[in-house]
Scaffold this motif. Structure first.
Motif, PDB file in Angstrom:
ATOM      1  N   LYS A 179       1.090  -1.108  -0.003  1.00 39.24           N
ATOM      2  CA  LYS A 179      -0.010  -0.013   0.068  1.00 39.24           C
ATOM      3  C   LYS A 179       0.778   1.374  -0.077  1.00 39.24           C
ATOM      4  N   VAL A 180       0.339   2.338  -0.507  1.00 42.81           N
ATOM      5  CA  VAL A 180       0.944   3.794  -0.463  1.00 42.81           C
ATOM      6  C   VAL A 180       0.282   4.701   0.075  1.00 42.81           C
ATOM      7  N   ALA A 181       1.075   5.573   0.964  1.00 45.59           N
ATOM      8  CA  ALA A 181       0.363   6.500   1.766  1.00 45.59           C
ATOM      9  C   ALA A 181       0.903   7.814   1.677  1.00 45.59           C
ATOM     10  N   SER A 182       0.216   9.063   1.547  1.00 45.93           N
ATOM     11  CA  SER A 182       0.706  10.361   1.567  1.00 45.93           C
ATOM     12  C   SER A 182       0.001  11.082   2.455  1.00 45.93           C
ATOM     13  N   ALA A 183       0.412  12.188   3.097  1.00 49.16           N
ATOM     14  CA  ALA A 183      -0.079  12.939   3.805  1.00 49.16           C
ATOM     15  C   ALA A 183      -0.213  14.317   3.051  1.00 49.16           C
ATOM     16  N   LEU A 184      -1.575  14.672   3.380  1.00 49.84           N
ATOM     17  CA  LEU A 184      -2.079  16.246   2.741  1.00 49.84           C
ATOM     18  C   LEU A 184      -1.918  17.394   3.631  1.00 49.84           C
ATOM     19  N   PRO A 185      -1.515  18.258   3.232  1.00 50.01           N
ATOM     20  CA  PRO A 185      -1.632  19.458   4.093  1.00 50.01           C
ATOM     21  C   PRO A 185      -2.994  20.074   4.080  1.00 50.01           C
ATOM     22  N   SER A 186      -3.372  20.715   5.253  1.00 48.39           N
ATOM     23  CA  SER A 186      -4.642  21.066   5.463  1.00 48.39           C
ATOM     24  C   SER A 186      -4.824  22.167   4.598  1.00 48.39           C
ATOM     25  N   ALA A 187      -6.223  22.546   4.211  1.00 47.26           N
ATOM     26  CA  ALA A 187      -6.502  23.978   3.558  1.00 47.26           C
ATOM     27  C   ALA A 187      -6.204  25.111   4.028  1.00 47.26           C
ATOM     28  N   MET A 188      -6.195  25.008   5.447  1.00 46.07           N
ATOM     29  CA  MET A 188      -5.633  26.289   6.011  1.00 46.07           C
ATOM     30  C   MET A 188      -4.334  26.544   6.086  1.00 46.07           C
TER      31      MET A 188
END
Length: 293
Positions: A179-188
């Protein structure tokens, strides 16, 4: 990508080393040569300075003790395993020098092998080779590869390719799920850079759509489908910890640029945070570990 010579770092305080046991398992399936290195730490108590003559005597005695310990440690192993011990006041430099001297393609180590937390942190920032940080001796049963959703520069783009190269190779080697995971920054976090005309919800939607497409193309480049991808909002260590619970992976693969000094102080170091907070075995890779399959 070469994995012909593995090096396990051991410590006299821990006779049953999970790093060594894991290295033995990997060497067998890879058909790789295995060596063991024992860096005997000679850090003097604070305020105590030894003369050159006494220091040389202490180093010689420590190395003899370490060699005898290694001999006993490896006595029960039927396979031929190379070994070397050295006494040094500079644990990290000793490890890095030995990796280079032996030409090791991958090292196996546990946090407990370091003489103190400062030395451990320094090693994580000066990785001399692809490094497996071992918590337990389980072989890979499911692999989680962490990639950057927003590569900061060409170096981080290379890191993404490096992680996926290794992930695919190890998936095939161990015949396990990937599996591959990635972290998204928040819109704020993103909205202030976009200007006041952008609504936060719009920024979040547009950003996630754009990043998901970029990651889909990255996976496609490595022959992977996007149904193995998970995008979550949050910091890397939290995202990986959550995803581990979902996919039940016991090995994580991620890249690190080894930020040091002020850069590490102000920007942080994701590898250090993941190592501290994610309860899985961890393979750390550097940009220079990239190679075409």
């Amino acid at each position: 990508m070469t994995m012909e010579h593995l090096l396990a770092i051991v410590d006299q305080r821990h006779a049953d080393s999970p790093a060594f046991r894991s290295a033995v398992q990997w060497s067998r399936i890879l058909g790789a040569r295995l060596s063991v290195f024992l860096p005997a730490d000679l850090t003097s108590p604070e305020g105590l300075t030894l003369g050159s003559g006494l220091l040389a005597s202490v180093e010689h005695t420590a190395e003899l003790d370490a060699e005898h310990w290694l001999e006993d440690f490896l006595a029960r192993e039927s396979a031929s395993i190379g070994r070397h011990a050295v006494a040094s006041r500079h644990w990290v430099q000793a490890v890095c020098h030995e990796v280079e001297r032996m030409g090791a393609d991958m090292i196996f180590i546990s946090r407990e092998s370091a003489p103190n937390s400062a030395a451990w942190k320094k090693l994580l920032r000066q990785l001399p080779a692809p490094t497996c940080i071992v918590r337990d001796t389980t072989t890979p049963q499911s692999i989680l590869a962490a990639v950057s959703a927003i590569p900061e520069d060409a170096v981080h783009q290379v890191l993404n390719d490096t992680v996926l190269n290794y992930a695919v190779r190890l998936r095939d080697l161990w015949q396990v799920e990937l599996k591959v995971a990635s972290a998204l920054p928040s819109a704020m976090e993103i909205a202030p850079m976009m200007g006041e005309t952008y609504a936060v919800s719009y920024v979040q939607e547009e950003m996630e759509t754009s990043l998901r497409e970029a990651l889909r193309l990255l996976l496609e480049k490595h022959g992977l489908k996007d149904d193995i991808l998970c995008l979550r909002m949050g910091v890397v260590e939290a995202v990986l910890a959550q995803e581990l619970e979902t996919v039940h992976a016991n090995w994580v693969i991620m890249g690190t640029v080894g930020r040091r000094a002020l850069t590490a102080f102000f920007s942080g170091n994701s590898a250090e945070q993941v190592e501290r907070h994610v309860p899985a075995n961890l393979l750390l890779l550097r940009p220079q570990d990239f190679s075409e399959l």
